[in-house]
Structure formats: C-alpha cells, structure tokens
Design a protein around this motif. Structure first.
Motif, PDB file in Angstrom:
ATOM      1  N   SER A  32       0.754  -1.284   0.012  1.00 25.48           N
ATOM      2  CA  SER A  32      -0.079   0.143  -0.052  1.00 25.48           C
ATOM      3  C   SER A  32       0.900   1.287  -0.163  1.00 25.48           C
ATOM      4  N   PHE A  33       2.014   1.059   0.575  1.00 24.62           N
ATOM      5  CA  PHE A  33       3.048   2.166   0.499  1.00 24.62           C
ATOM      6  C   PHE A  33       3.583   2.479  -0.891  1.00 24.62           C
ATOM      7  N   THR A  76       4.001  11.722   5.338  1.00 25.28           N
ATOM      8  CA  THR A  76       2.578  11.077   5.782  1.00 25.28           C
ATOM      9  C   THR A  76       2.546   9.490   5.515  1.00 25.28           C
ATOM     10  N   LEU A  77       3.582   9.084   5.149  1.00 22.91           N
ATOM     11  CA  LEU A  77       3.638   7.568   4.913  1.00 22.91           C
ATOM     12  C   LEU A  77       4.811   6.807   5.703  1.00 22.91           C
ATOM     13  N   LEU A  78       5.809   7.629   6.104  1.00 25.58           N
ATOM     14  CA  LEU A  78       6.846   7.224   6.808  1.00 25.58           C
ATOM     15  C   LEU A  78       7.194   8.113   8.124  1.00 25.58           C
ATOM     16  N   GLY A  79       7.524   7.685   9.125  1.00 24.78           N
ATOM     17  CA  GLY A  79       7.883   8.621  10.379  1.00 24.78           C
ATOM     18  C   GLY A  79       9.292   8.009  11.027  1.00 24.78           C
ATOM     19  N   SER A  80       9.718   9.128  11.501  1.00 25.29           N
ATOM     20  CA  SER A  80      11.170   8.979  12.292  1.00 25.29           C
ATOM     21  C   SER A  80      10.992   8.762  13.590  1.00 25.29           C
ATOM     22  N   HIS A  81      11.553   7.743  14.415  1.00 26.37           N
ATOM     23  CA  HIS A  81      11.357   7.220  15.991  1.00 26.37           C
ATOM     24  C   HIS A  81      12.563   7.200  16.620  1.00 26.37           C
ATOM     25  N   ARG A  82      12.666   7.588  17.899  1.00 31.21           N
ATOM     26  CA  ARG A  82      13.645   7.232  18.594  1.00 31.21           C
ATOM     27  C   ARG A  82      13.641   5.715  19.115  1.00 31.21           C
ATOM     28  N   VAL A  83      12.573   5.156  19.314  1.00 29.57           N
ATOM     29  CA  VAL A  83      12.504   3.856  19.593  1.00 29.57           C
ATOM     30  C   VAL A  83      11.682   3.139  18.414  1.00 29.57           C
ATOM     31  N   ALA A  84      12.308   2.423  17.773  1.00 29.14           N
ATOM     32  CA  ALA A  84      11.899   1.836  16.464  1.00 29.14           C
ATOM     33  C   ALA A  84      10.832   0.740  16.777  1.00 29.14           C
ATOM     34  N   PRO A  85       9.752   1.328  16.029  1.00 27.85           N
ATOM     35  CA  PRO A  85       8.369   0.421  15.999  1.00 27.85           C
ATOM     36  C   PRO A  85       8.608  -0.939  15.470  1.00 27.85           C
TER      37      PRO A  85
END
Length: 634
Positions: A32-33, A76-85
């Motif tokens: 879907s991405f 809106t499709l990808l996000g940055s995170h300190r803790v990898a989901p």
C-alpha cells in the motif's frame, strides 16, 4: 490518564527530527505504501534487493532514492522514531542529500548517478519503481566501492584476497550477474568498480570521495595513491567558495579571512561556464539550504587564501583550522540577520588537495602556477634572520615567533610579521621606543623591515595569585595590578590605548620583572579622549573607533570581555586601581574580592559542567519510562 494516551504522548516526545531511517506509519503495508507513492506521482527508485518485495528479510530495511521535490510527500507515509516500532524500516535518500535524507552529511549517490537512476527507473511487476538494469549495476557498484569498501568481500585489486570471508551479501556473484545482463565486462574488484564509475562520469567529486573515505580505508589509500597526500605539497592552501547570496560581500570575506590569519591570494569571480563546472564538482553538487533557513545559492566566486599558520617551512594546516575559520567568518557575516533569513554564505575546501581540485574546475593552469609563486614569496618574506632554535606557540595570524640564536645576544625571541601585517610591527616598534621608559615594555634588541628582536624572558609567574576556573586566565597579585594601573595611566596620558591587555600577555622574568609581551594593538585614542576608566585599555574594546583593529581572542571579542582590570582578576573595582588608591588599600581589599570572585566562578563552572550530565541523565530516565510504556502499548 489512559495508558494508550500516555504512550502516544511519550512516542511524540521520543520522535526525533526527520532522519534517513524511517518506518512505515501504522496501518500501512509495504504494497500500500508503494501504491500510494505511484498514485501521488513520486519520482523514486528502490535501489536494491527489490526482487522479493513485498517480502523483506527480518532486520533488513528498504533503501529508497527519491527526488528532492517529492521528499515532503513521504512524510505522511513514513515516520522517524527514537524507539524503532515493529514496522518495516526504510532508509530514504534524496537526490542531492537534503537534511534528514543524506548519507553521513553528503548525497547518497553522485549527482549524475542519482539523476540517471530516477530518470530511467522502470516499474517492476507493475508496482515497484526500480533502477534500469544498467543503473542497477552502477548504483550497486557505487554502494560497494564507496560505502562498503573492503567490508563488501570484494578484493581491492585483481588477484588480491578479500578482507572478509563473511560479507553481508555475495556481492561478487550479484555484481557478476548484473554485469552479464547488460553486457559489461567489469572484474569484481574495488579498483575495477571505481575505474568503471569514473569512466562513466558517475564517480563523485574529490571532496565527496574524501568524506566517504573517512569510513572506507581502501578508498582513503586509493585517493592517496591517485592524488597524493592531503597537503599536496602546498600546506595552507584553501579555496573559500562565496555563494550567490554573499556575492556582494567579497571585500568583507577577505577582511574576515585576514582577521582569522589567512592571506587572500586571489579572488576569482566565476563566469557562467566556471560556475556550472564548480556547481557540479564541489559540495557533492548539493547547493541547497542545508541547516539554514534559506539557500545561499550556487557558487559565485573563489577567494583563494593561504593559512599563515603554515608559512614556516614544515608547518601544516589542519582541516579543523580551515573549518574553524570558515565557521567564524560565517558567524560574523550573518551577525544581525533574523533567523528566518539566515543562509550559508561560504563553503571551503578541507585541505590543499581539495583546493587544487576546486581550482582545476576553473580550467586555468596559469592560476595555480601564480599561486605557488605567491606562497613561495610569503615564505621568503617570513624567513627568520637568524638560526631558529624553536618555534613558539601562537595563532600566527599576524606574525610568527621563534627563539633564535643571535651572534651577539644569544638566544633571543624574534617576531617576524606577515607582509599584510606591517602596521602591527609598527605598533610594536612604537611601544619599544616611545614607551621604552616604562619597565613593563620589553626591550628592543634589533629590528628589520619585517621583524624585531627581544630578549628571551623567563616566566616565574610571580604576577599570578591563582588560576581562574573554567578558562586560561588568572588572578593577579595586588602589586601587579598596581603596576599595570600605572602603565595604563601613562599610556592614556600619551593619547593611546592598548587592547588585549590580559593576564595571558604577561610574564614575570626572574631578573627584569613584569613584562607586557604583546603591543600589536597599541592605537591612538580619539580626539575626544574618554576618561581613563572608559578607555579601551580598561574595557578591552574600542566602541568609539569601530574601524580600529580588534583582536579575536576571548578578552576583547563578543560578550566575553576580560582585561587585567576586571574585578574578577584584581579583586577590586577598576576605578579604585586607576584612581591612584593608597598602596595599602589595594592589598587589603584585593584578597577578599579575589577569593569571592574565584568562589563564584568555581560554583558557576561546576553548575555549567554538571548541567549537561543532569539533563542527559533525566532524558535517559524519561526515555526508559516512555519506552516501557510504548512497548506495553504495542
């Protein structure tokens, strides 16, 4: 508060600024991405390992190259995170290496290769845009040669042995298969891949290769063999690239470089053809805004300069020196600019090898020959008149100082001034003659057109009461403060002031006593003479003469002004010292004042040093709590 709400807040706090490593937003699948990218018309390409999509091996990421203008469409499709989901990871690289989509601060691929990959991308299985077969080979060759190096498992040269028997992928077989598919005959060695990319015009420019070489020992050795040592037998040569937004500030750039200890050799406004070549060859082809609010534009002019710290034969100029000067000039050029209008006015080569590469883009061989002659002239003009025993440490912005062996005076201190710093020599000579009656002025043994000779004074540090915390300065004994007050009164009465009169410029000789060793900033007071307490000698700055010379040191630049008359140095108010106070009153009051100043500075320094540790510890603790909540909320 509901745990899910708290977890959401925590994850928001944990989210870093946009970074290359990103993860799928919740609710999105890999397919879907890519469907959404295609629907939005994003120009992208999955660089490798796309044959098995949507299946990705555990722990692997998906490497995507995207056009600069389409990068915002991915947010809106990808996000940055300190803790990898627990969602699929992507490494997103933009065409020119925009912030948050770069590879160690530079573009992931060379400009030519990135443009070609995006322009010629094909749709695989009706869903995934991937490089054409030829671009697939070239982009993987680039990745192996410049990103992986010996870690790829490829030998450096034909007949060589791989540095590792357990590479992450079997790049030898993979590259061999891709080459065969497009009819290429390229041996699977790092040297052959590099030669193929260079012949195809896809190799990155030298400054980019040097940044890549920081984590690639094979590439570093290869560059040394091809281009020679980093100093290129011209240590101290640098090219400062003035960008379009700062094109009207060329005179200011040159003046600021002089203040930083550089000798501008030549200024070259770039014609359209030169600007086009420089744009492609310098900064990895990336002339965007970077961390600034707006772009400084493309290259407009070269200021070619020589680091006077390297003027003595055998002396060097480090990349850190170039970078520090560039950043300092940038700060002063942008002083007073509102944050929303700040731009990058200046780029520079990192070393002489890069400088020669930048100059090669001008296609003017006579220019380099002229520069070599100018540097040879600078070295000759800064030659010492007597045999050098040892060079003395200094910034060498205006002069080089050494202990020399004089046939009459023995070991003496010789100060040789750079050609553009003659006024500083004149001031030193003026001090040694006009103020020779003052005991704190060093004796003049001899002088030439570019140099002066002084006795070699020892330093017993008898003038020091105690060192101040958090810096190089010291508190002075009351007797020293009284002597310097007499000096200041005399200099002021004769219509002059001395900037940079700080504890760092004092020595106490065992025989000759207290000496002020730097008189380069001895200058005339304005016609409307200020009171002594308002003199630049006392204040450490000259607000009434903005065109006067001002040193760059901590004593008299910016907000950190400290002179020998500062209360934290003397323990008493400057007015008390300068007003001719009774000799008994200064020692009586100085020690309690200095002790209090020392205590306050010690406490302030301790708090300042502990604050980052406390903040880091608090952040770690908060992060641990939020991570725990996030994991429980999954």
């Amino acid at each position: 508060m509901d745990a899910r709400v708290l977890t959401g807040v925590g994850l928001g706090l944990l989210a870093p600024r946009e970074a290359t490593r990103r993860h799928l937003r919740a609710g999105l699948s890999i397919d879907s991405f890519f469907d959404e990218l295609n629907r939005r018309g994003v120009r992208y390409a999955v660089l490798r390992w796309f044959e098995t999509l949507p299946d990705v091996d555990p722990g692997e990421d998906v490497d995507v190259l995207v056009a600069d203008e389409d990068l915002p469409l991915l947010r809106t499709l990808l996000g940055s995170h300190r803790v990898a989901p627990a969602r699929q990871a992507f490494d997103v690289y933009s065409e020119t290496g925009l912030p948050g989509s770069d590879f160690r601060g530079i573009p992931y691929l060379s400009p030519a290769l990135a443009a070609r990959v995006l322009d010629r991308a094909v749709l695989s299985r009706g869903r995934y845009r991937v490089p054409s077969p030829a671009d697939h080979f070239d982009s993987l060759a680039y990745h192996v040669a410049y990103h992986k190096g010996l870690r790829s498992g490829l030998p450096a040269e034909p007949g060589g042995r791989p540095a590792t028997d357990d590479p992450e992928h079997d790049y030898v077989s993979i590259l061999g298969g891709l080459a065969a598919d497009v009819g290429l005959s390229v041996r699977p060695t790092l040297a052959d891949l590099d030669a193929h990319l260079a012949a195809a015009g896809l190799r990155p420019p030298l400054d980019t290769l040097e940044k890549l070489a920081e984590a690639n020992p094979w590439l570093r050795d290869s560059l040394d063999r091809e281009f020679g040592p980093a100093d290129a037998d011209l240590p101290g040569l640098a090219v400062f690239v003035v960008r379009e937004q700062a094109a009207g500030l060329l005179d200011r750039v040159r003046a600021e470089l002089v203040r930083e200890g550089w000798e501008p050799l030549v200024t070259v406004p770039l014609d359209p053809a030169q600007a086009t070549r420089v744009r492609a060859r310098v900064r990895g082809g990336n002339w965007g805004a970077g961390p600034f609010a707006v772009s400084g534009g493309g290259p407009a002019a070269y200021v070619v300069a020589f680091d006077l710290a390297a003027v003595v034969e055998g002396a060097t100029s480090s990349p850190e020196r170039v970078t520090a000067s560039k950043l300092a000039v940038r700060r002063r050029l942008l002083a007073g600019q509102p944050s929303g209008a700040r731009f990058n006015p200046l780029h520079s080569s990192d070393n002489a090898r890069q400088a020669l590469d930048y100059l090669d883009a001008l296609d003017d061989p006579a220019l380099v020959a002229g520069l070599r002659a100018q540097i040879a002239g600078l070295r000759a003009a800064t030659a010492f008149p007597y045999p050098v025993v040892e060079l003395l440490p200094s910034g060498r912005r205006r002069a080089v100082t050494a202990v020399v062996d004089h046939p009459v005076f023995g070991e003496s201190v010789c100060k040789v001034f750079h050609p553009g710093a003659h006024r500083f020599l004149e001031r030193e000579l003026r001090a040694r003659t006009e103020f020779a009656d003052l005991p704190e002025v060093p004796a003049l043994l001899e002088a030439g057109d570019t140099w002066l000779l002084s006795p070699r004074y020892s330093d017993t540090r008898a003038h020091v009461r105690r060192s101040l915390p958090g810096g190089p300065h010291a508190q002075l004994t009351p007797g020293t403060s009284l002597a310097l007050a007499r000096l200041a009164r005399t200099v002021h009465a004769r219509g002059s002031h001395l900037l940079d009169l700080t504890p760092l410029n004092l020595v106490s000789d065992a025989v000759e006593g207290l000496k002020v060793i730097d008189w380069e900033f001895l200058q005339d007071l304005p016609a409307e003479r200020p009171p002594l307490a308002q003199s630049p000698t006392v204040l450490g700055r000259d607000d009434r003469s903005p065109d006067g010379d001002t040193p760059l040191g901590v004593s008299s630049y910016g907000g950190a002004v400290l002179t020998v008359f500062s209360a934290r140095v003397t323990g008493v108010p400057a007015r008390l010292l300068l007003g001719g106070a009774a000799r008994w009153s200064v020692p009586l009051l100085a020690e309690p004042g200095m002790a209090l100043a020392w205590l306050l500075l010690t406490l302030r320094t301790a708090v300042k040093r502990s604050r980052p540790r406390v903040v880091r510890a608090a952040r770690r603790a908060a992060r641990a709590v939020l991570v725990g909540l996030a994991r429980r909320g999954r």
